[in-house]
Motif scaffolding. Sequence first.
Motif, PDB file in Angstrom:
ATOM      1  N   ALA A 107     -11.044   2.829 -11.327  1.00 17.62           N
ATOM      2  CA  ALA A 107      -9.576   3.275 -10.645  1.00 17.62           C
ATOM      3  C   ALA A 107      -9.811   3.882  -9.874  1.00 17.62           C
ATOM      4  N   ASP A 108     -10.741   4.513  -9.469  1.00 19.44           N
ATOM      5  CA  ASP A 108     -10.857   5.099  -7.955  1.00 19.44           C
ATOM      6  C   ASP A 108     -11.518   3.910  -7.303  1.00 19.44           C
ATOM      7  N   ARG A 109     -11.981   3.686  -7.648  1.00 16.70           N
ATOM      8  CA  ARG A 109     -12.657   1.891  -6.473  1.00 16.70           C
ATOM      9  C   ARG A 109     -11.760   1.481  -6.469  1.00 16.70           C
ATOM     10  N   GLN A 110     -10.634   1.003  -7.543  1.00 17.02           N
ATOM     11  CA  GLN A 110      -9.053   0.166  -6.789  1.00 17.02           C
ATOM     12  C   GLN A 110      -8.064   0.383  -5.705  1.00 17.02           C
ATOM     13  N   LEU A 111      -8.433   2.219  -6.185  1.00 16.61           N
ATOM     14  CA  LEU A 111      -7.517   2.722  -5.278  1.00 16.61           C
ATOM     15  C   LEU A 111      -7.901   3.339  -4.330  1.00 16.61           C
ATOM     16  N   LEU A 112      -8.554   3.679  -3.631  1.00 16.05           N
ATOM     17  CA  LEU A 112     -10.147   3.256  -2.438  1.00 16.05           C
ATOM     18  C   LEU A 112      -9.569   2.026  -1.302  1.00 16.05           C
ATOM     19  N   ALA A 113      -9.651   0.798  -2.593  1.00 15.45           N
ATOM     20  CA  ALA A 113      -9.699  -0.811  -1.958  1.00 15.45           C
ATOM     21  C   ALA A 113      -8.387  -0.949  -1.461  1.00 15.45           C
ATOM     22  N   ARG A 114      -7.020  -0.320  -2.767  1.00 21.57           N
ATOM     23  CA  ARG A 114      -5.751  -0.038  -1.700  1.00 21.57           C
ATOM     24  C   ARG A 114      -5.488   0.403  -0.494  1.00 21.57           C
ATOM     25  N   LEU A 115      -5.970   2.010  -0.477  1.00 20.54           N
ATOM     26  CA  LEU A 115      -5.132   2.751  -0.009  1.00 20.54           C
ATOM     27  C   LEU A 115      -6.672   1.960   1.628  1.00 20.54           C
ATOM     28  N   ALA A 118      -3.795  -1.123   2.500  1.00 18.50           N
ATOM     29  CA  ALA A 118      -3.104  -0.209   3.701  1.00 18.50           C
ATOM     30  C   ALA A 118      -3.499   0.126   5.117  1.00 18.50           C
ATOM     31  N   LEU A 119      -4.475   0.175   5.181  1.00 17.00           N
ATOM     32  CA  LEU A 119      -4.845   1.676   6.528  1.00 17.00           C
ATOM     33  C   LEU A 119      -5.155   0.046   7.687  1.00 17.00           C
ATOM     34  N   GLY A 120      -5.402  -0.728   6.692  1.00 15.48           N
ATOM     35  CA  GLY A 120      -6.301  -2.135   7.506  1.00 15.48           C
ATOM     36  C   GLY A 120      -5.078  -3.118   8.176  1.00 15.48           C
ATOM     37  N   ARG A 121      -3.519  -2.673   7.407  1.00 12.94           N
ATOM     38  CA  ARG A 121      -2.387  -3.384   7.721  1.00 12.94           C
ATOM     39  C   ARG A 121      -1.548  -2.426   9.095  1.00 12.94           C
ATOM     40  N   LEU A 122      -1.798  -1.143   9.129  1.00 11.65           N
ATOM     41  CA  LEU A 122      -1.496  -0.101   9.790  1.00 11.65           C
ATOM     42  C   LEU A 122      -1.613  -0.375  11.741  1.00 11.65           C
ATOM     43  N   THR A 123      -1.014   0.319  12.487  1.00 13.28           N
ATOM     44  CA  THR A 123      -1.507   0.224  14.122  1.00 13.28           C
ATOM     45  C   THR A 123      -2.666   1.116  14.478  1.00 13.28           C
ATOM     46  N   GLU A 124      -3.430   0.731  15.323  1.00 14.43           N
ATOM     47  CA  GLU A 124      -4.246   1.555  15.543  1.00 14.43           C
ATOM     48  C   GLU A 124      -4.279   3.074  15.943  1.00 14.43           C
ATOM     49  N   ILE A 160       6.309   5.435   9.295  1.00 24.27           N
ATOM     50  CA  ILE A 160       6.361   4.239   9.209  1.00 24.27           C
ATOM     51  C   ILE A 160       5.318   4.028   8.277  1.00 24.27           C
ATOM     52  N   ALA A 161       3.927   4.282   8.943  1.00 22.82           N
ATOM     53  CA  ALA A 161       2.826   4.254   8.464  1.00 22.82           C
ATOM     54  C   ALA A 161       2.097   4.780   6.875  1.00 22.82           C
ATOM     55  N   LEU A 162       2.659   6.067   6.250  1.00 26.83           N
ATOM     56  CA  LEU A 162       3.180   6.438   5.071  1.00 26.83           C
ATOM     57  C   LEU A 162       4.016   5.642   4.193  1.00 26.83           C
ATOM     58  N   LEU A 163       5.498   5.215   5.147  1.00 27.76           N
ATOM     59  CA  LEU A 163       6.493   3.715   4.014  1.00 27.76           C
ATOM     60  C   LEU A 163       5.106   3.310   4.197  1.00 27.76           C
ATOM     61  N   ALA A 164       4.247   2.201   5.069  1.00 36.96           N
ATOM     62  CA  ALA A 164       3.249   1.434   5.177  1.00 36.96           C
ATOM     63  C   ALA A 164       3.067   1.385   3.833  1.00 36.96           C
ATOM     64  N   CYS A 165       2.582   2.590   3.440  1.00 35.23           N
ATOM     65  CA  CYS A 165       1.234   2.613   2.612  1.00 35.23           C
ATOM     66  C   CYS A 165       1.661   2.386   1.368  1.00 35.23           C
ATOM     67  N   LEU A 166       3.394   3.099   1.100  1.00 39.85           N
ATOM     68  CA  LEU A 166       3.322   3.093   0.168  1.00 39.85           C
ATOM     69  C   LEU A 166       3.969   1.655  -0.590  1.00 39.85           C
ATOM     70  N   GLU A 167       4.763   1.120   0.454  1.00 40.87           N
ATOM     71  CA  GLU A 167       4.912   0.152  -0.024  1.00 40.87           C
ATOM     72  C   GLU A 167       3.617  -1.419  -1.104  1.00 40.87           C
ATOM     73  N   ILE A 168       2.902  -0.759   0.470  1.00 43.01           N
ATOM     74  CA  ILE A 168       1.588  -1.518  -0.425  1.00 43.01           C
ATOM     75  C   ILE A 168       1.222  -0.752  -1.690  1.00 43.01           C
ATOM     76  N   ASN A 173       1.280  -2.602  -7.367  1.00 36.47           N
ATOM     77  CA  ASN A 173       1.537  -2.221  -9.039  1.00 36.47           C
ATOM     78  C   ASN A 173       2.395  -2.995  -9.884  1.00 36.47           C
ATOM     79  N   GLY A 174       3.354  -3.792  -8.919  1.00 41.63           N
ATOM     80  CA  GLY A 174       4.225  -4.985  -9.929  1.00 41.63           C
ATOM     81  C   GLY A 174       5.324  -3.910  -9.465  1.00 41.63           C
ATOM     82  N   GLN A 175       5.499  -2.774  -8.473  1.00 36.99           N
ATOM     83  CA  GLN A 175       6.834  -2.208  -8.431  1.00 36.99           C
ATOM     84  C   GLN A 175       7.457  -2.215  -6.875  1.00 36.99           C
ATOM     85  N   ARG A 176       9.227  -1.924  -7.255  1.00 36.06           N
ATOM     86  CA  ARG A 176       9.382  -2.844  -6.389  1.00 36.06           C
ATOM     87  C   ARG A 176       9.762  -1.316  -5.255  1.00 36.06           C
TER      88      ARG A 176
END
Length: 186
Positions: A107-115, A118-124, A160-168, A173-176
């Motif tokens: 679960a921790d590895r999956q969470l890290l992959a999601r993070l 999410a970070l990869g989709r942000l601007t530098e 914006i960055a935190l909201l983008a992370c929350l969206e991802i 997680n299959g939520q909206r």
Amino acid sequence: MSEGAVQTLDAVFVGHRGALVRLLARIVGSASTAEDLAQEAYLRVSAALRERPVEQLEPFLFQTARNLAFDHLRQEQRRRLVVVPDIDNDGMEAVPAARPSPETEVADRQLLARLEEALGRLTERQRRIVLLNRMEGLSHAAIADRLGVSVSTVQKELKIALLACLEIFARLNGQRLRNPGRPDVY
């Protein structure tokens, strides 16, 4: 405290000191500690007499001493839980480290992959702001100073960055995520 109260306390203490120390020694298991606790009880009762009169001085003295003894035992028990005597570094290295369960590791590895996704989709700049704020604990002002931007820019980009992370995270997680201010976020 009146002179009479001091004399009464002194008389009660001197008259019952032996019994008091024996009682305390039975409770704590040490004659020297019992002596210290008896003295502490005398001081506590003396302080209480300055605040208000005590009608039954002998029972009050004994109850105060018992309470001090039980407090002492609780402190010793806590100390024993924290301090393990006679264990050297080799002994500590032999104690196995607490390891998470295999399920928790996955679960921790999956969470890290999601993070990471999410970070990869942000601007530098957004990624740097998030990392400086969340990982290094820098304030908005310190980040603005380091990056050469305004504090309001840091606040806006962080939001914006935190909201983008929350969206991802929500999508994974299959939520909206509901946000009436942004039509692209459900």
